[in-house]
Design a protein around this motif. Structure first.
Motif, PDB file in Angstrom:
ATOM      1  N   VAL A  50     -81.420 -33.928  48.699  1.00 43.31           N
ATOM      2  CA  VAL A  50     -81.304 -33.363  47.351  1.00 43.31           C
ATOM      3  C   VAL A  50     -81.332 -31.840  47.401  1.00 43.31           C
ATOM      4  CG1 VAL A  50     -82.505 -33.118  45.132  1.00 43.31           C
ATOM      5  CG2 VAL A  50     -82.162 -35.391  46.129  1.00 43.31           C
ATOM      6  N   SER A  51     -82.177 -31.291  48.267  1.00 41.53           N
ATOM      7  CA  SER A  51     -82.230 -29.829  48.417  1.00 41.53           C
ATOM      8  C   SER A  51     -80.886 -29.284  48.893  1.00 41.53           C
ATOM      9  CB  SER A  51     -83.333 -29.456  49.404  1.00 41.53           C
ATOM     10  OG  SER A  51     -83.337 -28.062  49.656  1.00 41.53           O
ATOM     11  N   ASP A  73     -78.418 -29.503  45.970  1.00 40.69           N
ATOM     12  CA  ASP A  73     -78.696 -28.461  44.974  1.00 40.69           C
ATOM     13  C   ASP A  73     -78.164 -27.110  45.451  1.00 40.69           C
ATOM     14  OD1 ASP A  73     -79.902 -30.098  43.089  1.00 40.69           O
ATOM     15  OD2 ASP A  73     -81.940 -29.739  43.817  1.00 40.69           O
ATOM     16  N   SER A  74     -78.373 -26.814  46.745  1.00 44.21           N
ATOM     17  CA  SER A  74     -77.844 -25.561  47.303  1.00 44.21           C
ATOM     18  C   SER A  74     -76.324 -25.547  47.238  1.00 44.21           C
ATOM     19  CB  SER A  74     -78.302 -25.408  48.761  1.00 44.21           C
ATOM     20  OG  SER A  74     -79.707 -25.278  48.840  1.00 44.21           O
ATOM     21  N   MET A 120     -75.099 -24.938  43.642  1.00 45.77           N
ATOM     22  CA  MET A 120     -75.280 -23.546  43.236  1.00 45.77           C
ATOM     23  C   MET A 120     -74.207 -22.651  43.865  1.00 45.77           C
ATOM     24  SD  MET A 120     -78.545 -21.054  43.946  1.00 45.77           S
ATOM     25  CE  MET A 120     -78.243 -21.096  45.713  1.00 45.77           C
ATOM     26  N   GLN A 171     -68.787 -28.281  43.118  1.00 42.64           N
ATOM     27  CA  GLN A 171     -70.062 -28.418  42.426  1.00 42.64           C
ATOM     28  C   GLN A 171     -70.221 -29.840  41.882  1.00 42.64           C
ATOM     29  OE1 GLN A 171     -70.270 -26.566  38.600  1.00 42.64           O
ATOM     30  NE2 GLN A 171     -72.514 -26.476  38.556  1.00 42.64           N
ATOM     31  N   LEU A 197     -73.234 -32.619  42.737  1.00 40.74           N
ATOM     32  CA  LEU A 197     -74.086 -33.215  41.712  1.00 40.74           C
ATOM     33  C   LEU A 197     -73.886 -34.730  41.637  1.00 40.74           C
ATOM     34  CD1 LEU A 197     -73.764 -30.551  38.864  1.00 40.74           C
ATOM     35  CD2 LEU A 197     -75.655 -30.864  40.492  1.00 40.74           C
ATOM     36  N   LYS A 223     -75.695 -36.302  44.503  1.00 38.09           N
ATOM     37  CA  LYS A 223     -77.122 -36.262  44.179  1.00 38.09           C
ATOM     38  C   LYS A 223     -77.499 -37.440  43.293  1.00 38.09           C
ATOM     39  CE  LYS A 223     -80.541 -33.347  41.787  1.00 38.09           C
ATOM     40  NZ  LYS A 223     -80.769 -32.030  41.119  1.00 38.09           N
ATOM     41  N   LYS A 233     -85.323 -39.012  37.130  1.00 38.01           N
ATOM     42  CA  LYS A 233     -84.550 -38.045  37.921  1.00 38.01           C
ATOM     43  C   LYS A 233     -83.122 -38.552  38.156  1.00 38.01           C
ATOM     44  CE  LYS A 233     -88.313 -35.841  40.548  1.00 38.01           C
ATOM     45  NZ  LYS A 233     -88.883 -35.648  41.916  1.00 38.01           N
ATOM     46  N   ALA A 286     -79.806 -36.684  36.806  1.00 37.19           N
ATOM     47  CA  ALA A 286     -78.807 -36.218  37.773  1.00 37.19           C
ATOM     48  C   ALA A 286     -77.414 -36.696  37.387  1.00 37.19           C
ATOM     49  CB  ALA A 286     -79.169 -36.710  39.174  1.00 37.19           C
TER      50      ALA A 286
END
Length: 615
Positions: free
Chosen positions: A184-185, A188-189, A192, A206, A210, A213, A259, A263
């Motif tokens: 997930v990290s 997310d990176s 972004m 992007q 997502l 995720k 979550k 998401a």
């Protein structure tokens, strides 16, 4: 991991050899390779390296054998599957090497790690491009780790490239929770860094970050990975010595589902995707069938459903995905019918009014291919289905271009002659590669009538992630959280697009209906294999034998035909369902195959690895 060991061992050996050589040799640059410094100092070379990481993407259904062949949906024509027969072991991986081989995944992860490390401080003068490439590599690293995670459970998380300064290649598996957090990290990176970036087709975006995720978090919230729930349903998981490698041993499951819901909603709120999901009532059956075809071909508006796709070109001889027609067309068209839909799957398609198909219903049993869900006609080639014109050697026998899966009578009904359909294993065209089940795949097949020669390839992309999956993720999380009305609103958007009526169930019945709906809509998109595991429905669905259809067409009294063509005016058709038989397959379920085994070679190389339970 073995790839890392091999690469570094080769480097150490090369270094030792070079010490004994003179300095002139050491200063010589190889003519057929580019140095690492040169790659990361040149934007175009760096781009080429990043592009190469995408080569690890699976062909999915467009490969010769679909992952659905290891489920109740399909059968692989050319051999038994050790997974479906519960015969896999650390020394017998079956088709694991062809689907999610440990070393191949880590090779791609290592490449992503190298790219991320070198793009942190780019040596070429374009920080914007460097950030975009870094975002792509965060996505791909998360993608490959998730492939491993949903196959094996917790795996070693390595976030930097191994170097000569780190000679210890043994590393333990991270817990399932740690793996989810790491992936997930990364995503997310990626989201972004890729926000607002325009990329060419087939690259991470992007939206792709997502969407992936949302997949990761829906899996994480599921029954299989809630260890208290899983232990209650499986003695094998209950006996695991390291249950934290398989899921969450504690924590708030409602928070996990929340979550997952949020998401998925984040992707929906981008307002970038959603092919015809704004309907408030079902379209016609014909339009529903075409909508579904457009979505899986990614054409005629269907592109708006594709979030992350793998593309092909006909000129690339080595791409299995472009060979899809040859691999899966019926043998009466000189295809291989490699992945064959089962009768188990066909029976799961509803009637047009939303009721279940039932062989005990005389009207259904006498005409099993009439008045079914439009997605059935868009996905399955069945007896009598109108398809492409035959190749020259078959056109004279079947000028109508209809699928022939049965045994029929020709001549006079008073003195009939037996005729075997061109798409059976007794075909006069080819008899070695016909379907065993009585069905072939239509989904993902380019309908271009000129694409019938087995040596002609197609350019239909392989779906890795599409928006409809995100909608299912959202609906599944909503159901788990008790928000059923909103869940049904989104499920019905998918059904309306296909021409099917709304569902109205609640509670456990809604869960069952949802699970069938997802299987039908996402057929052959590598969902079923994982879904039946994480839902823990596999014991009830995967242990059943593959079922097949036997079709007989007898001439009606007084009828005479010279060339067979599907006709209810001339023929009485009968349909008989039976198990394929243990001579071909002997399917059974064992709880150990909720998770697949890590190969014995990997365990021997890394003494910190813990094997999955049951092996």
């Amino acid at each position: 991991m073995n790839y890392i060991v091999k690469c570094l061992s080769s480097t150490l050996l090369l270094g030792a050899t070079m010490v004994a050589c003179n300095s002139d040799f050491l200063d010589t640059k190889p003519l057929d390779k580019v140095s690492g410094d040169a790659v990361w100092s040149d934007q175009n070379l760096a781009e080429a390296f990043v592009t190469g990481v995408y080569n690890g993407l699976r062909d999915g259904i467009l490969d010769q054998m679909s992952l659905d062949c290891q489920t109740d949906n399909a059968l692989y024509s050319f051999g038994k599957q050790d997974v479906t027969e519960a015969n896999v072991s650390p020394s017998n991986l079956g088709t694991v090497k062809n689907t999610m081989e440990w070393g191949a995944m880590y090779a791609r992860i290592r490449a992503a790690n190298i790219a991320i490390a070198n793009l942190a401080k780019p040596k070429f003068d374009n920080a914007t491009v460097a950030d975009r490439m870094k975002g792509e590599m965060y996505f791909m690293r998360g993608y490959f780790y998730n492939q491993l995670l949903r196959y094996y459970g917790g795996i070693p998380i390595i976030k930097s490239p191994y170097t000569l300064d780190n000679p210890d290649f043994t590393i333990a598996r991270n817990t399932y929770e740690e793996c989810v957090n790491a992936i997930v990290s990364d995503l997310d990176s990626a989201a972004m860094l890729l926000k607002g970036k325009t990329l060419t087709s087939g690259r991470a975006t992007q939206g792709a970050a997502l969407a992936l995720k949302s997949r990761v978090l829906v899996y994480a919230a599921s029954d299989l990975h809630d260890i208290p729930t899983a232990k209650a349903k499986s003695t094998v998981i209950a006996a695991a010595t390291k249950p934290e490698l398989l899921g969450y041993v504690s924590g708030d499951r409602v928070a996990r589902w929340t979550k997952a819901r949020d998401a998925a909603k984040a992707v929906i709120d981008l307002n970038q995707y959603g092919y015809k999901l704004n309907l408030t009532a079902p379209v016609s059956a014909a339009e529903g069938q075409q909508n579904y075809i457009n979505a899986y071909l990614s054409r005629n508006g269907g592109e708006a459903d594709g979030i992350f796709l793998k593309y092909y070109i006909r000129a690339s001889f080595d791409d299995w995905g472009s060979w899809y027609p040859r691999n899966n067309m019926p043998n009466g068209y000189h295809g291989w019918t490699s992945s064959e839909p089962t009768q188990n799957l066909v029976d799961n398609y509803e009637m047009m009014d939303g009721t279940k198909f039932d062989w005990k219903n005389p009207a259904h049993a006498s005409a099993p291919y009439e008045n079914r869900d439009p997605r059935f006609y868009a996905s399955i080639l069945y007896d009598g289905a109108q398809w492409k014109p035959r190749t020259p050697d078959g056109a004279g026998i079947d000028p109508a271009g209809q699928i022939q899966m049965g045994e029929y009578e020709v001549g006079s009904s008073a003195a009939p002659t037996k005729y075997s359909g061109l798409d059976t294993r007794n075909s006069s065209i080819e008899n070695w590669n016909g379907t065993w089940t009585g069905y072939a795949i239509r989904k993902f097949m380019d309908p271009d009538p000129t694409l019938v020669d087995q040596n002609i390839r197609q350019e239909v992309p392989s779906i890795q992630i599409r928006f409809t999956e995100v909608v299912f993720n959202y609906a599944e999380a909503l159901i788990a959280l008790g928000q059923e009305a909103e869940a049904k609103t989104w499920i019905n958007k998918i059904r309306f697009r296909a021409g099917m009526p709304a569902i109205t169930e609640t509670g456990a019945a809604l869960v069952t209906r949802f699970q069938n709906e997802k299987n039908i809509e996402m057929l052959f998109e590598e969902q079923r294999f994982y879904d039946v595991r994480r839902w823990m429905t596999a014991p009830a669905t995967q242990g059943k034998q593959a079922q097949i259809i036997i079709i007989s067409g007898k001439l009606k009294p007084g009828k005479t035909v010279t060339t067979y063509k599907y006709s209810k005016d001339n023929y009485n058709y009968t349909y008989s369902v039976q198990d394929l038989g243990t001579g071909k397959e002997n399917r059974k379920w064992h709880d150990k195959i909720y998770f697949l085994p890590i190969s014995r070679d990997e365990i021997n190389r890394n003494n910190k690895l813990v094997q999955n339970p049951g092996y």
